[in-house]
Design an enzyme around this catalytic site. Structure first.
Site, short mmCIF file in Angstrom:
data_model
loop_
_atom_site.label_atom_id
_atom_site.label_comp_id
_atom_site.label_asym_id
_atom_site.label_seq_id
_atom_site.Cartn_x
_atom_site.Cartn_y
_atom_site.Cartn_z
N GLU A 178 57.78 65.72 51.30
CA GLU A 178 56.70 64.72 51.42
C GLU A 178 55.58 65.16 52.36
O GLU A 178 55.19 64.44 53.27
CB GLU A 178 57.27 63.38 51.85
CG GLU A 178 58.30 62.83 50.87
CD GLU A 178 58.97 61.55 51.34
OE1 GLU A 178 58.60 61.01 52.40
OE2 GLU A 178 59.90 61.09 50.64
N ASN A 219 59.77 69.12 47.86
CA ASN A 219 60.20 67.84 47.30
C ASN A 219 59.21 66.74 47.66
O ASN A 219 58.78 66.64 48.81
CB ASN A 219 61.59 67.50 47.86
CG ASN A 219 62.27 66.35 47.15
OD1 ASN A 219 62.43 66.36 45.93
ND2 ASN A 219 62.70 65.35 47.91
N HIS A 255 61.12 58.03 42.04
CA HIS A 255 61.40 56.63 42.37
C HIS A 255 60.41 55.79 41.56
O HIS A 255 59.20 55.85 41.79
CB HIS A 255 61.18 56.37 43.86
CG HIS A 255 62.18 57.03 44.74
ND1 HIS A 255 63.48 56.59 44.86
CD2 HIS A 255 62.08 58.11 45.57
CE1 HIS A 255 64.14 57.35 45.73
NE2 HIS A 255 63.31 58.28 46.17
N GLU A 283 65.60 62.24 43.00
CA GLU A 283 65.92 60.97 43.66
C GLU A 283 65.66 59.79 42.71
O GLU A 283 65.08 58.78 43.09
CB GLU A 283 65.08 60.80 44.94
CG GLU A 283 65.23 61.94 45.93
CD GLU A 283 64.47 61.73 47.23
OE1 GLU A 283 64.15 60.56 47.56
OE2 GLU A 283 64.19 62.73 47.92
N ASP A 285 65.50 56.53 40.70
CA ASP A 285 65.94 55.15 40.54
C ASP A 285 64.77 54.35 39.96
O ASP A 285 63.63 54.81 39.97
CB ASP A 285 66.48 54.53 41.84
CG ASP A 285 65.52 54.62 43.03
OD1 ASP A 285 64.30 54.77 42.83
OD2 ASP A 285 65.99 54.51 44.18
#
Length: 377
Positions: A178, A219, A255, A283, A285
């Site tokens: 990030e 990432n 996400h 990651e 979801d």
């Protein structure tokens, strides 16, 4: 229950309410039937498990793991072992856990997760070496008065010590996490303030020196969508490659949220792949407003289906990881007020329609063709 959350996360986006549940005609890339085995005992997984189905299409499917739940909840532990072929630590490899006091290391929780993976024939994604969040208090207190050389030495020691400790046991490291704002500018972290943008290349060089065989990833979130952030990340990794920096891949956190539209994820995975990089969804979801309506769950199902299809369609997408699997352990409700139900199992660890969507997508991919002539790993 006590659950540590990733602070300062996401303004992320994702799924339109009318999302298609299963695209029967999706094009899937050709890969071999069996990925390389991880060391240790190979867990006996049901033939219709995500793990078994993914192995048939040459893909590693993983989950982030809450190590407290792993130790205390036998159902959680069983699902983690049998449904997934890779694991990612939610928190126990982050700096504030690894080195809570300067020079005093707390390896035990992460070592236990690595041992669990080895016992179950799983690979491990290391998460994460350089981030602006979850830094130890001693570092955030001292960093403002450190000289650039002092801070650089601290960062180099951290990366070198952690990667060396786990040398030979980590498949992929999230080396830098990030580093960008949503507008494509570099995040104004202590690393940028003190060390300038060169800290990113340095981090990859130090990690590679400590474990030359680990795959090293950048990432980030919201790079699933073409736009300023994705373009900035693309330019960064393009420059790193041109400079000979040892970067192997890019992680797309993925996400998602049902109140937003689906990203052009396959196109972004493909353009990063075209640079000669591996890509991974790291990651995944899909959160929604609570209580969940049938329309919203349909959108969640569509989000999981489309993100997995995007990975399957790109040969260099080597792994697909959900950020936890049970709603009872999800980070979402504490960060996004009024939202949740983001995972593929419910609060009682029963599989949801989202789980079935992944299962069916993998089964369709396996049945669509005999995969051969290439290797995702």
């Amino acid at each position: 229950m006590s659950l540590r959350l990733r602070a300062g996360l996401i303004t992320t986006a994702v799924v339109g309410a009318g999302a298609v549940i299963l695209a029967q005609g999706a094009a899937f890339a050709s890969v071999p039937a069996t990925p390389p085995a991880a060391p240790g005992h190979q867990t006996s997984a049901p033939a219709d498990s995500l793990r078994s189905l993914a192995s048939r299409v040459g893909l590693r499917i993983g989950t982030a793991v809450n190590t407290d739940a792993l130790a205390s909840d036998s159902d959680y532990r069983s699902i983690a072992a049998t449904q997934f072929s890779t694991v990612t630590p939610e928190n126990v490899m982050k700096w504030d856990t690894i080195e809570p006091t300067q020079g005093a290391y707390n390896w035990a929780p992460a070592d236990q997760l690595v041992a669990f993976a080895q016992q179950n024939g799983q690979l491990v994604r290391g998460h994460t070496l350089v981030w602006h969040n979850q830094l130890p208090a001693w570092l955030t207190a001292a960093a403002p008065s450190m000289t650039p050389d002092q801070l650089r030495a601290v960062l180099k020691k951290h990366i070198t010590d952690e990667v060396t400790h786990f040398k030979g046991k980590i498949w992929q490291w999230d080396v830098v996490n990030e580093a960008f704002n949503d507008d494509g500018t570099l995040r104004d972290s202590i690393w940028l303030q003190k060390l300038g943008p060169g800290y990113i290349a340095d981090a990859f060089r130090w990690a590679h020196a400590a474990d030359p065989k680990a795959l090293l990833f950048y990432n980030d979130y919201n790079i699933e969508f073409t736009g300023p952030k994705s373009n900035a990340a693309y330019s960064l990794v393009q420059q790193l490659k041109a400079q000979g920096v040892p970067i192997d891949g890019v992680g797309f956190q993925t996400h998602l949220d049902t109140q937003y539209g689906l990203p052009d994820l396959q196109n972004n995975l493909q353009r990063f792949s075209a640079l000669g990089l591996k890509v991974a969804e790291t990651e995944v979801d899909v959160r929604t407003t609570l209580p969940v309506t049938a329309v919203e769950q349909n959108a969640q199902v569509g989000g999981y289906t489309s993100t997995l299809q995007a990975c399957l369609a790109v040969r260099d997408c080597i792994s697909y990881t959900v950020w936890g699997f049970g709603d009872g352990y999800s980070w979402v409700p504490a960060v996004f007020a009024g939202e949740g139900a983001a995972d593929i199992y419910d609060e009682n660890l029963q599989p949801k329609a989202e789980y079935t969507a992944l299962q069916q997508t993998l089964a369709l991919a396996a049945g669509a063709q005999q995969r051969g002539g290439g290797d995702r790993h």
